[in-house]
Scaffold this motif. Structure first.
Motif, PDB file in Angstrom:
ATOM      1  N   VAL A 275       0.854  -1.193   0.000  1.00  0.00           N
ATOM      2  CA  VAL A 275       0.000   0.000   0.000  1.00  0.00           C
ATOM      3  C   VAL A 275       0.885   1.236   0.000  1.00  0.00           C
ATOM      4  O   VAL A 275       1.810   1.340   0.805  1.00  0.00           O
ATOM      5  CB  VAL A 275      -0.927   0.024   1.242  1.00  0.00           C
ATOM      6  N   ASN A 276       0.619   2.155  -0.901  1.00  0.00           N
ATOM      7  CA  ASN A 276       1.386   3.393  -0.966  1.00  0.00           C
ATOM      8  C   ASN A 276       0.574   4.486  -0.284  1.00  0.00           C
ATOM      9  O   ASN A 276      -0.451   4.929  -0.804  1.00  0.00           O
ATOM     10  CB  ASN A 276       1.689   3.780  -2.413  1.00  0.00           C
ATOM     11  N   SER A 277       1.055   4.923   0.880  1.00  0.00           N
ATOM     12  CA  SER A 277       0.314   5.919   1.671  1.00  0.00           C
ATOM     13  C   SER A 277       0.595   7.345   1.218  1.00  0.00           C
ATOM     14  O   SER A 277      -0.055   8.282   1.694  1.00  0.00           O
ATOM     15  CB  SER A 277       0.664   5.772   3.149  1.00  0.00           C
ATOM     16  N   GLY A 278       1.580   7.531   0.332  1.00  0.00           N
ATOM     17  CA  GLY A 278       1.856   8.859  -0.197  1.00  0.00           C
ATOM     18  C   GLY A 278       2.953   9.622   0.500  1.00  0.00           C
ATOM     19  O   GLY A 278       3.148  10.814   0.229  1.00  0.00           O
ATOM     20  N   PHE A 279       3.716   8.973   1.380  1.00  0.00           N
ATOM     21  CA  PHE A 279       4.772   9.696   2.080  1.00  0.00           C
ATOM     22  C   PHE A 279       5.800  10.260   1.112  1.00  0.00           C
ATOM     23  O   PHE A 279       6.225  11.419   1.245  1.00  0.00           O
ATOM     24  CB  PHE A 279       5.480   8.804   3.107  1.00  0.00           C
ATOM     25  N   PHE A 280       6.225   9.474   0.141  1.00  0.00           N
ATOM     26  CA  PHE A 280       7.270   9.912  -0.778  1.00  0.00           C
ATOM     27  C   PHE A 280       6.870  11.192  -1.493  1.00  0.00           C
ATOM     28  O   PHE A 280       7.663  12.142  -1.578  1.00  0.00           O
ATOM     29  CB  PHE A 280       7.577   8.811  -1.794  1.00  0.00           C
ATOM     30  N   GLU A 281       5.664  11.253  -2.006  1.00  0.00           N
ATOM     31  CA  GLU A 281       5.216  12.439  -2.733  1.00  0.00           C
ATOM     32  C   GLU A 281       5.167  13.653  -1.818  1.00  0.00           C
ATOM     33  O   GLU A 281       5.603  14.744  -2.187  1.00  0.00           O
ATOM     34  CB  GLU A 281       3.840  12.186  -3.357  1.00  0.00           C
ATOM     35  N   THR A 282       4.630  13.479  -0.614  1.00  0.00           N
ATOM     36  CA  THR A 282       4.564  14.595   0.340  1.00  0.00           C
ATOM     37  C   THR A 282       5.950  15.070   0.722  1.00  0.00           C
ATOM     38  O   THR A 282       6.237  16.270   0.739  1.00  0.00           O
ATOM     39  CB  THR A 282       3.792  14.171   1.603  1.00  0.00           C
ATOM     40  N   ALA A 283       6.833  14.123   1.035  1.00  0.00           N
ATOM     41  CA  ALA A 283       8.180  14.474   1.472  1.00  0.00           C
ATOM     42  C   ALA A 283       8.979  15.106   0.345  1.00  0.00           C
ATOM     43  O   ALA A 283       9.747  16.050   0.559  1.00  0.00           O
ATOM     44  CB  ALA A 283       8.894  13.237   2.007  1.00  0.00           C
ATOM     45  N   LYS A 284       8.801  14.612  -0.869  1.00  0.00           N
ATOM     46  CA  LYS A 284       9.505  15.180  -2.028  1.00  0.00           C
ATOM     47  C   LYS A 284       9.127  16.654  -2.208  1.00  0.00           C
ATOM     48  O   LYS A 284       9.997  17.510  -2.418  1.00  0.00           O
ATOM     49  CB  LYS A 284       9.150  14.387  -3.284  1.00  0.00           C
ATOM     50  N   GLU A 285       7.857  16.954  -2.081  1.00  0.00           N
ATOM     51  CA  GLU A 285       7.394  18.339  -2.222  1.00  0.00           C
ATOM     52  C   GLU A 285       7.881  19.217  -1.072  1.00  0.00           C
ATOM     53  O   GLU A 285       7.967  20.440  -1.207  1.00  0.00           O
ATOM     54  CB  GLU A 285       5.866  18.360  -2.293  1.00  0.00           C
ATOM     55  N   SER A 286       8.218  18.575   0.056  1.00  0.00           N
ATOM     56  CA  SER A 286       8.669  19.326   1.234  1.00  0.00           C
ATOM     57  C   SER A 286      10.184  19.401   1.344  1.00  0.00           C
ATOM     58  O   SER A 286      10.702  19.848   2.368  1.00  0.00           O
ATOM     59  CB  SER A 286       8.079  18.697   2.507  1.00  0.00           C
ATOM     60  N   GLY A 287      10.901  18.926   0.336  1.00  0.00           N
ATOM     61  CA  GLY A 287      12.356  19.080   0.330  1.00  0.00           C
ATOM     62  C   GLY A 287      13.158  17.840   0.631  1.00  0.00           C
ATOM     63  O   GLY A 287      14.372  17.931   0.895  1.00  0.00           O
ATOM     64  N   LEU A 288      12.551  16.642   0.586  1.00  0.00           N
ATOM     65  CA  LEU A 288      13.309  15.406   0.797  1.00  0.00           C
ATOM     66  C   LEU A 288      14.292  15.204  -0.350  1.00  0.00           C
ATOM     67  O   LEU A 288      13.923  15.268  -1.525  1.00  0.00           O
ATOM     68  CB  LEU A 288      12.363  14.205   0.868  1.00  0.00           C
ATOM     69  N   THR A 289      15.560  14.966  -0.017  1.00  0.00           N
ATOM     70  CA  THR A 289      16.580  14.721  -1.051  1.00  0.00           C
ATOM     71  C   THR A 289      17.095  13.284  -1.031  1.00  0.00           C
ATOM     72  O   THR A 289      17.522  12.766  -2.063  1.00  0.00           O
ATOM     73  CB  THR A 289      17.784  15.663  -0.879  1.00  0.00           C
ATOM     74  N   HIS A 290      17.094  12.644   0.152  1.00  0.00           N
ATOM     75  CA  HIS A 290      17.619  11.287   0.281  1.00  0.00           C
ATOM     76  C   HIS A 290      16.770  10.498   1.278  1.00  0.00           C
ATOM     77  O   HIS A 290      16.276  11.064   2.267  1.00  0.00           O
ATOM     78  CB  HIS A 290      19.071  11.286   0.784  1.00  0.00           C
ATOM     79  N   ALA A 291      16.633   9.201   1.022  1.00  0.00           N
ATOM     80  CA  ALA A 291      15.984   8.295   1.972  1.00  0.00           C
ATOM     81  C   ALA A 291      16.825   7.026   2.058  1.00  0.00           C
ATOM     82  O   ALA A 291      17.287   6.508   1.034  1.00  0.00           O
ATOM     83  CB  ALA A 291      14.559   7.959   1.533  1.00  0.00           C
ATOM     84  N   PHE A 292      17.023   6.540   3.292  1.00  0.00           N
ATOM     85  CA  PHE A 292      17.907   5.392   3.520  1.00  0.00           C
ATOM     86  C   PHE A 292      17.136   4.271   4.223  1.00  0.00           C
ATOM     87  O   PHE A 292      16.322   4.526   5.116  1.00  0.00           O
ATOM     88  CB  PHE A 292      19.111   5.817   4.358  1.00  0.00           C
ATOM     89  N   PHE A 293      17.448   3.027   3.812  1.00  0.00           N
ATOM     90  CA  PHE A 293      16.728   1.861   4.304  1.00  0.00           C
ATOM     91  C   PHE A 293      17.693   0.732   4.688  1.00  0.00           C
ATOM     92  O   PHE A 293      18.855   0.732   4.308  1.00  0.00           O
ATOM     93  CB  PHE A 293      15.770   1.328   3.229  1.00  0.00           C
ATOM     94  N   GLY A 294      17.137  -0.259   5.380  1.00  0.00           N
ATOM     95  CA  GLY A 294      17.835  -1.508   5.678  1.00  0.00           C
ATOM     96  C   GLY A 294      16.965  -2.659   5.217  1.00  0.00           C
ATOM     97  O   GLY A 294      16.365  -2.632   4.162  1.00  0.00           O
ATOM     98  N   HIS A 295      16.916  -3.712   6.048  1.00  0.00           N
ATOM     99  CA  HIS A 295      15.970  -4.829   5.904  1.00  0.00           C
ATOM    100  C   HIS A 295      16.388  -5.870   4.876  1.00  0.00           C
ATOM    101  O   HIS A 295      16.444  -7.052   5.197  1.00  0.00           O
ATOM    102  CB  HIS A 295      14.572  -4.297   5.577  1.00  0.00           C
ATOM    103  N   ASP A 296      16.629  -5.468   3.634  1.00  0.00           N
ATOM    104  CA  ASP A 296      16.937  -6.433   2.578  1.00  0.00           C
ATOM    105  C   ASP A 296      18.450  -6.623   2.502  1.00  0.00           C
ATOM    106  O   ASP A 296      19.155  -5.885   1.802  1.00  0.00           O
ATOM    107  CB  ASP A 296      16.385  -5.936   1.243  1.00  0.00           C
ATOM    108  N   HIS A 297      18.942  -7.624   3.204  1.00  0.00           N
ATOM    109  CA  HIS A 297      20.376  -7.788   3.445  1.00  0.00           C
ATOM    110  C   HIS A 297      21.220  -7.848   2.184  1.00  0.00           C
ATOM    111  O   HIS A 297      22.350  -7.358   2.162  1.00  0.00           O
ATOM    112  CB  HIS A 297      20.622  -9.063   4.253  1.00  0.00           C
TER     113      HIS A 297
END
Length: 352
Positions: A275-297
């Motif tokens: 499910v895509n809740s829309g965080f990426f779009e909101t954050a992109k419009e608010s100045g998000l430049t990078h996002a970092f993740f783990g989980h998938d080794h």
């Protein structure tokens, strides 16, 4: 020693082990009761978030320890600590970030204390978030969060209790009194039931509103537009979509990222919420430049989507076996400098 005495000792030991297991399973270590209700109508103040100072003319270095995953095998934990020690020595970071799955297994209380002790030994500010394995043992996330908050150099904040998860908070980086980057730490690290399947959770809608409130509040307070980075355990759906769309399948089945879009590869499609809740779009419009993740080794891909760079951190710890098939261990270095942001994986060791 008589046979009867040996049997009695054996039975006593078995009972002791059973009682220990029962205590671990049914009597978890719980955190202090805490209630902090956030509302979008609340007044914003940057003083309510942790802050760090970047020295003018010098780079600010962030080191990621991704999926350390301390567990029951002491030799793996020692190896993870040795990798961490070398990375700190090699990179001299200003901040260390842990994007989840810091511990796993049953005795997560003991492992958490060991982790805190190791992190504090560096004397460097550090900021963890939780992953799907952190909550599987005998210590709740609230209890672990309390241990983080007690640590002198840890910036963790349990955050609003009406948001999803434990540990939603911001850390702002300042230079000469002006914020130059806002770092968002979000808990999205458990699986949930979608009816037809169990899968990674999405960024909650309240978390999205909270993120926007923090960024807009910071911008309004200082009269500027502050770029941001996010750190969470599970990748966003946009990362999965980008890897599937643009990744080039190699002979060994990996999705290789084209050089004009990023680098690295994925052994499999990113684990992300269906499910895509829309965080990426909101954050992109608010100045998000990078996002970092783990989980998938086994994934180490980095790909830029609509101007936002989505990155896996390089797995740090060698556990858990045999479910971990990462080929290399180390960390990821994020450098914020006058020329912008650079991201580089630092390999310390190869898999056995």
């Amino acid at each position: 020693m008589s046979k009867a005495k040996k049997v009695a000792i054996g039975v006593s030991a078995a009972v002791l082990v059973l009682l220990t297991v029962v205590l671990i399973v049914f009597c978890p270590r719980r955190g202090a009761d805490e209630t902090y209700i956030w509302a979008v109508s609340d007044d914003y103040s940057s003083e309510n978030a942790a802050s760090l100072e970047k020295t003018a003319g010098e780079d600010f270095t962030i080191l990621l320890f991704t999926d350390i995953q301390l567990w029951t095998l002491v030799s793996d934990n020692r190896r993870a600590f040795a990798i961490m020690d070398e990375l700190v020595e090699r990179t001299d970071p200003d901040l260390i970030v842990l994007p989840g799955d810091n511990v796993s297994g049953i005795s997560t209380d003991i492992l958490t204390l060991q982790l805190v002790s190791k992190m504090e030994s560096y004397g460097v500010p550090w900021a963890p978030v939780f992953g799907n394995h952190d909550a599987e043992g005998n210590a709740t996330l609230e209890w672990q969060g309390d241990r983080f908050e007690e640590a002198e150099h840890c910036l963790f904040d349990r955050g609003p209790t009406d948001l999803y998860g434990v540990g939603n908070y911001f850390v702002n980086i300042f230079e000469d009194g002006t914020p130059i980057y806002s770092l968002c730490f979000m808990d999205n690290g458990r699986y949930i039931d979608y009816g037809d399947r169990t899968a990674e959770t999405y960024v909650d809608y309240a978390q999205i509103a909270w993120y926007k409130w923090n960024i807009e509040g910071l911008n309004a307070e200082f009269g500027t537009s502050v770029p941001s980075m996010s750190f969470s355990h599970f990748a966003f759906p946009e990362m999965r979509e980008a890897v599937e769309k643009y990744g080039i399948l190699s002979d060994d089945g990996r999705y290789v990222i084209p050089e004009d879009m990023g680098q690295g590869s994925c052994a499999y499609l990113p684990g992300a919420a269906p499910v895509n809740s829309g965080f990426f779009e909101t954050a992109k419009e608010s100045g998000l430049t990078h996002a970092f993740f783990g989980h998938d080794h086994e994934n180490d891909a980095r790909i830029t989507v609509d101007g936002v760079t989505l990155s896996y951190g390089l797995k740090t710890g060698p556990s858990p076996r045999p479910w971990n098939s990462a080929k290399e261990y180390g960390g990821t270095v994020i450098t914020i400098g006058d020329g912008g942001v650079s991201v580089l994986n630092e390999v310390v060791a190869s898999a056995d």
